[in-house]
Write an enzyme that holds these catalytic residues in place. Structure first.
Site, mmCIF file in Angstrom:
data_model
loop_
_atom_site.group_PDB
_atom_site.id
_atom_site.type_symbol
_atom_site.label_atom_id
_atom_site.label_comp_id
_atom_site.label_asym_id
_atom_site.label_seq_id
_atom_site.Cartn_x
_atom_site.Cartn_y
_atom_site.Cartn_z
ATOM 1 N N HIS A 199 10.398 96.452 59.352
ATOM 2 C CA HIS A 199 10.901 96.864 58.040
ATOM 3 C C HIS A 199 11.385 98.311 58.010
ATOM 4 C CE1 HIS A 199 9.418 93.070 56.609
ATOM 5 N NE2 HIS A 199 8.198 93.369 57.007
ATOM 6 N N PRO A 201 6.548 102.269 43.673
ATOM 7 C CA PRO A 201 6.438 103.729 43.532
ATOM 8 C C PRO A 201 6.963 104.196 42.179
ATOM 9 C CG PRO A 201 7.502 103.124 45.609
ATOM 10 C CD PRO A 201 7.417 101.873 44.782
ATOM 11 N N GLU A 202 6.153 104.983 41.492
ATOM 12 C CA GLU A 202 6.539 105.524 40.189
ATOM 13 C C GLU A 202 6.910 106.995 40.362
ATOM 14 O OE1 GLU A 202 6.784 103.900 37.388
ATOM 15 O OE2 GLU A 202 5.759 102.019 37.790
ATOM 16 N N ARG A 256 10.680 94.952 51.112
ATOM 17 C CA ARG A 256 11.379 94.086 50.152
ATOM 18 C C ARG A 256 12.856 94.443 49.977
ATOM 19 N NH1 ARG A 256 7.743 92.931 45.013
ATOM 20 N NH2 ARG A 256 9.490 91.506 44.674
#
Ligand SMILES: [Zn+2]
Length: 269
Positions: free
Chosen positions: A90, A2-3, A108
């Site tokens: 997750h 994500p930016e 992650r």
């Protein structure tokens, strides 16, 4: 990953869902994120979410006497779900707000859930962040002043979050094309006129991405909060050998350090 535009779209999507609501519970299923989730977070019940701000790629939930700091890391996403929605493997963190749950999914585990009761601008993760590109703080004069004395290539300079925050590789390449500046140009050689063009180009590039994201991610409720880069039509990025959309020259590829850069040799002298 994500930016900044994805994080801003997330903020805009979440704000109407969370603002003014009282936190009724917290669930930490996996505290081992990028940094351990602090125990303070477990005691948030009773506080009201006043606003959601963004600084760089951090989301800051203002709870009155402190801020919950959220970061999506490499693979994180946030969704608003009905209470009792079964958590997946997750889904590491829930903030319960009565009839809705803000849930962080992060396969992650490079994301972050932190708490600070102090001044957010002084927080160790936030204190060294550069100028916010979509704010008035980024303007031609400021960019000109920031670049003085820096011999580094302007592309590198733009991606240094201590100078300007949140301009990743793709956005840097696209902004430099829009401004007509060669990515290898030394930062200190930018004129004020260059800085006018570049400052506007950075804002235009990020805003275009936010618009693209806003249209594809209209709803954070229930949706499988897609984290990632918003697909757009690029001017130069990933277009090596293809024709420039402005002048029909062939777009070139250049390796700068570890990163791939793309530029038009005619439009970006
Ligand atoms: Zn061109």
């Amino acid at each position: 990953m994500p930016e900044l535009p994805e994080v801003e779209v997330t903020r805009r999507g979440l704000a109407p869902q969370l603002t003014g609501r009282t936190i009724s519970g917290v669930a930490v299923r996996e505290p081992r994120l990028r940094w351990p989730v602090p125990r303070d977070v477990l005691a948030l019940a009773g506080r009201i979410v006043k606003t959601i701000r963004r600084r760089g790629k951090y989301l800051l939930l203002d709870c009155g006497d402190g801020h919950l700091i959220l970061h999506l890391g490499m693979s994180g996403s946030l969704r608003v779900l009905p209470p009792g929605t079964p958590a997946g493997k997750h889904d590491h963190f829930d903030l319960v707000l009565g009839d809705r749950v803000l849930r962080l999914r992060d396969p992650r585990r490079f994301g972050a859930v932190l708490w600070t009761s102090g001044d957010t601008e002084a927080h160790p993760l936030l204190a060294h962040l550069g100028v916010e590109p979509l704010s008035r703080s980024l303007n031609p004069e400021r960019l000109h002043a920031l670049t003085r004395g820096h011999r580094t290539a302007i592309k590198h300079f733009l991606m240094d979050g201590r100078r300007i925050v949140g301009v990743g590789n793709i956005y840097a390449a696209e902004s430099l094309f829009r401004a007509g500046i060669n990515p290898r140009k030394q930062a200190k050689r930018l004129s004020l006129e260059h800085c006018e063009k570049l400052s506007a180009a950075i804002k235009d590039t990020l805003r275009a991405a936010i618009r693209a994201g806003g249209s594809s991610l209209r709803d954070f409720t229930g949706a499988d909060g897609a984290a990632g880069y918003f697909q757009q039509r690029h001017w130069v990025y990933d277009r090596a050998g293809q024709k420039c959309r402005r002048c029909s020259s062939r777009i070139r590829h250049l390796q700068q350090g570890q990163r791939s850069t793309y530029y038009c040799p005619t439009c970006q002298k």
